[in-house]
Scaffold this motif. Structure first.
Motif, PDB file in Angstrom:
ATOM      1  N   PRO A   1       4.416  32.924 -62.542  1.00  0.00           N
ATOM      2  CA  PRO A   1       3.147  33.450 -62.046  1.00  0.00           C
ATOM      3  C   PRO A   1       2.552  34.507 -62.970  1.00  0.00           C
ATOM      4  O   PRO A   1       3.272  35.316 -63.553  1.00  0.00           O
ATOM      5  N   GLY A   2       1.224  34.495 -63.079  1.00  0.00           N
ATOM      6  CA  GLY A   2       0.516  35.525 -63.823  1.00  0.00           C
ATOM      7  C   GLY A   2       0.116  36.671 -62.917  1.00  0.00           C
ATOM      8  O   GLY A   2       0.462  36.698 -61.727  1.00  0.00           O
ATOM      9  N   SER A   3      -0.638  37.596 -63.441  1.00  0.00           N
ATOM     10  CA  SER A   3      -1.013  38.776 -62.670  1.00  0.00           C
ATOM     11  C   SER A   3      -1.867  38.420 -61.458  1.00  0.00           C
ATOM     12  O   SER A   3      -1.742  39.018 -60.391  1.00  0.00           O
ATOM     13  N   ARG A   4      -2.747  37.417 -61.593  1.00  0.00           N
ATOM     14  CA  ARG A   4      -3.562  37.002 -60.452  1.00  0.00           C
ATOM     15  C   ARG A   4      -2.701  36.394 -59.354  1.00  0.00           C
ATOM     16  O   ARG A   4      -2.951  36.604 -58.162  1.00  0.00           O
ATOM     17  N   ASP A   5      -1.711  35.609 -59.746  1.00  0.00           N
ATOM     18  CA  ASP A   5      -0.806  35.002 -58.761  1.00  0.00           C
ATOM     19  C   ASP A   5      -0.043  36.085 -57.995  1.00  0.00           C
ATOM     20  O   ASP A   5       0.164  35.975 -56.782  1.00  0.00           O
ATOM     21  N   LEU A   6       0.390  37.123 -58.706  1.00  0.00           N
ATOM     22  CA  LEU A   6       1.139  38.198 -58.059  1.00  0.00           C
ATOM     23  C   LEU A   6       0.241  38.978 -57.097  1.00  0.00           C
ATOM     24  O   LEU A   6       0.670  39.380 -56.010  1.00  0.00           O
ATOM     25  N   THR A   7      -1.025  39.185 -57.502  1.00  0.00           N
ATOM     26  CA  THR A   7      -1.974  39.848 -56.609  1.00  0.00           C
ATOM     27  C   THR A   7      -2.188  39.017 -55.348  1.00  0.00           C
ATOM     28  O   THR A   7      -2.259  39.557 -54.235  1.00  0.00           O
ATOM     29  N   ALA A   8      -2.246  37.705 -55.513  1.00  0.00           N
ATOM     30  CA  ALA A   8      -2.383  36.819 -54.355  1.00  0.00           C
ATOM     31  C   ALA A   8      -1.157  36.921 -53.442  1.00  0.00           C
ATOM     32  O   ALA A   8      -1.280  36.890 -52.214  1.00  0.00           O
ATOM     33  N   SER A   9       0.036  37.048 -54.038  1.00  0.00           N
ATOM     34  CA  SER A   9       1.249  37.215 -53.240  1.00  0.00           C
ATOM     35  C   SER A   9       1.208  38.521 -52.458  1.00  0.00           C
ATOM     36  O   SER A   9       1.615  38.580 -51.294  1.00  0.00           O
ATOM     37  N   ALA A  10       0.697  39.586 -53.092  1.00  0.00           N
ATOM     38  CA  ALA A  10       0.578  40.870 -52.409  1.00  0.00           C
ATOM     39  C   ALA A  10      -0.400  40.772 -51.239  1.00  0.00           C
ATOM     40  O   ALA A  10      -0.152  41.318 -50.155  1.00  0.00           O
TER      41      ALA A  10
ATOM     42  N   GLY B   1      -0.991  38.079 -49.631  1.00  0.00           N
ATOM     43  CA  GLY B   1      -0.299  37.272 -48.627  1.00  0.00           C
ATOM     44  C   GLY B   1       0.641  38.109 -47.776  1.00  0.00           C
ATOM     45  O   GLY B   1       0.760  37.885 -46.563  1.00  0.00           O
ATOM     46  N   ALA B   2       1.309  39.094 -48.401  1.00  0.00           N
ATOM     47  CA  ALA B   2       2.186  39.990 -47.640  1.00  0.00           C
ATOM     48  C   ALA B   2       1.371  40.799 -46.635  1.00  0.00           C
ATOM     49  O   ALA B   2       1.809  41.027 -45.501  1.00  0.00           O
ATOM     50  N   GLU B   3       0.172  41.221 -47.053  1.00  0.00           N
ATOM     51  CA  GLU B   3      -0.693  41.963 -46.129  1.00  0.00           C
ATOM     52  C   GLU B   3      -1.138  41.085 -44.963  1.00  0.00           C
ATOM     53  O   GLU B   3      -1.115  41.503 -43.799  1.00  0.00           O
ATOM     54  N   LEU B   4      -1.532  39.845 -45.251  1.00  0.00           N
ATOM     55  CA  LEU B   4      -1.955  38.936 -44.189  1.00  0.00           C
ATOM     56  C   LEU B   4      -0.823  38.654 -43.211  1.00  0.00           C
ATOM     57  O   LEU B   4      -1.043  38.564 -41.995  1.00  0.00           O
ATOM     58  N   ALA B   5       0.393  38.514 -43.748  1.00  0.00           N
ATOM     59  CA  ALA B   5       1.544  38.290 -42.876  1.00  0.00           C
ATOM     60  C   ALA B   5       1.775  39.483 -41.960  1.00  0.00           C
ATOM     61  O   ALA B   5       2.089  39.334 -40.775  1.00  0.00           O
ATOM     62  N   LEU B   6       1.601  40.687 -42.505  1.00  0.00           N
ATOM     63  CA  LEU B   6       1.767  41.892 -41.698  1.00  0.00           C
ATOM     64  C   LEU B   6       0.687  41.975 -40.622  1.00  0.00           C
ATOM     65  O   LEU B   6       0.958  42.308 -39.471  1.00  0.00           O
ATOM     66  N   ARG B   7      -0.549  41.652 -40.991  1.00  0.00           N
ATOM     67  CA  ARG B   7      -1.645  41.703 -40.026  1.00  0.00           C
ATOM     68  C   ARG B   7      -1.418  40.765 -38.849  1.00  0.00           C
ATOM     69  O   ARG B   7      -1.878  41.024 -37.728  1.00  0.00           O
ATOM     70  N   SER B   8      -0.706  39.661 -39.104  1.00  0.00           N
ATOM     71  CA  SER B   8      -0.501  38.657 -38.058  1.00  0.00           C
ATOM     72  C   SER B   8       0.631  39.009 -37.100  1.00  0.00           C
ATOM     73  O   SER B   8       0.804  38.325 -36.083  1.00  0.00           O
ATOM     74  N   GLU B   9       1.396  40.050 -37.415  1.00  0.00           N
ATOM     75  CA  GLU B   9       2.525  40.400 -36.552  1.00  0.00           C
ATOM     76  C   GLU B   9       2.042  41.052 -35.257  1.00  0.00           C
ATOM     77  O   GLU B   9       1.048  41.779 -35.226  1.00  0.00           O
ATOM     78  N   ALA B  10       2.785  40.801 -34.182  1.00  0.00           N
ATOM     79  CA  ALA B  10       2.437  41.349 -32.874  1.00  0.00           C
ATOM     80  C   ALA B  10       2.504  42.871 -32.900  1.00  0.00           C
ATOM     81  O   ALA B  10       3.445  43.449 -33.447  1.00  0.00           O
TER      82      ALA B  10
END
Length: 220
Positions: A121-130, A132-141
């Motif tokens: 992964p390049g820098s853009r891919d890593l930013t997308a992963s970050a 994604g971690a935020e979106l996963a956190l937002r979805s938690e109860a």
């Protein structure tokens, strides 16, 4: 002249003692050997923090609480024993943990080796992963009021890395998450810090851990 030498020698001795004291308080770097290809060096902070290869009961308990809410939201049922087993399975992917048993703040260290032919992964891919971690956190109860920041973060020995800082409320209680996500030529890595904000020094101590990160290989 002799009378003037004594205070100077005393002062010099105090300065040397102070330097020695500061030197002794700097924790030595810890090396975590991930596999035969890569390892990571970092400092274990003062203040009661410990490093372990296995998840502590504090981390397992928090994962069980998370799973209990996850299952309830999905309308699934599981016994406490089943939740504990699932929690340990999920945590087993990590190579190590830094834990403050008193405040229950902890860092998870995870390295995943690329499969043959897998794109690094390049820098853009890593930013997308970050993100994604935020979106996963937002979805938690129970998670609300999420505020985040993503930026590049230098990690010696990596090709690219980024850092995400997320402040949020969990059931109206303030919490903090910091993630370092990066890549080498052979691995993608994650450093995920969960801070319940019970000790105001935990975040600054973890900053020193992140600043100390150095990736290497056998013989480095």
């Amino acid at each position: 002249m002799a009378r003037n030498r004594i205070p100077f020698l005393v002062l010099a001795g105090l300065l040397l003692a102070g330097c020695a004291s500061r030197t002794l308080t700097v924790p030595p770097p810890r090396m975590l050997i991930v596999d035969g290809v890569i390892d990571v060096r970092f400092v274990v902070p003062n203040g009661g923090w410990i490093f372990t290869r296995e998840p502590s009961e504090t981390i397992v308990r928090q994962m069980i609480d998370h799973l209990r809410e996850e299952f309830a939201t999905a309308g699934r049922r599981a016994s406490d024993a089943q939740l504990a087993e699932i929690a340990r399975q999920r945590l087993a992917v990590n190579e190590g943990f830094l834990v403050n048993p008193e405040s229950e703040a902890y860092l998870m260290i995870d390295f995943r080796r690329f499969r043959p032919g897998e794109k690094v992964p390049g820098s853009r891919d890593l930013t997308a992963s970050a993100k994604g971690a935020e979106l996963a956190l937002r979805s938690e109860a129970g998670v609300t009021s999420v505020s985040s920041r993503i930026r590049r973060f230098p990690v010696p020995g990596s090709l690219h890395a980024c850092r995400t800082d997320i402040d949020y409320l969990l059931h109206e209680t303030p919490r903090k998450f910091i993630g370092i996500i990066g890549a080498t030529e052979t691995h993608k890595f994650y450093f995920y810090f969960n801070d319940p904000l019970r000790d105001p020094l935990d975040s600054s101590r973890m900053d020193r851990v992140f600043d100390s990160l150095v990736l290497g290989g056998p013989g480095d």
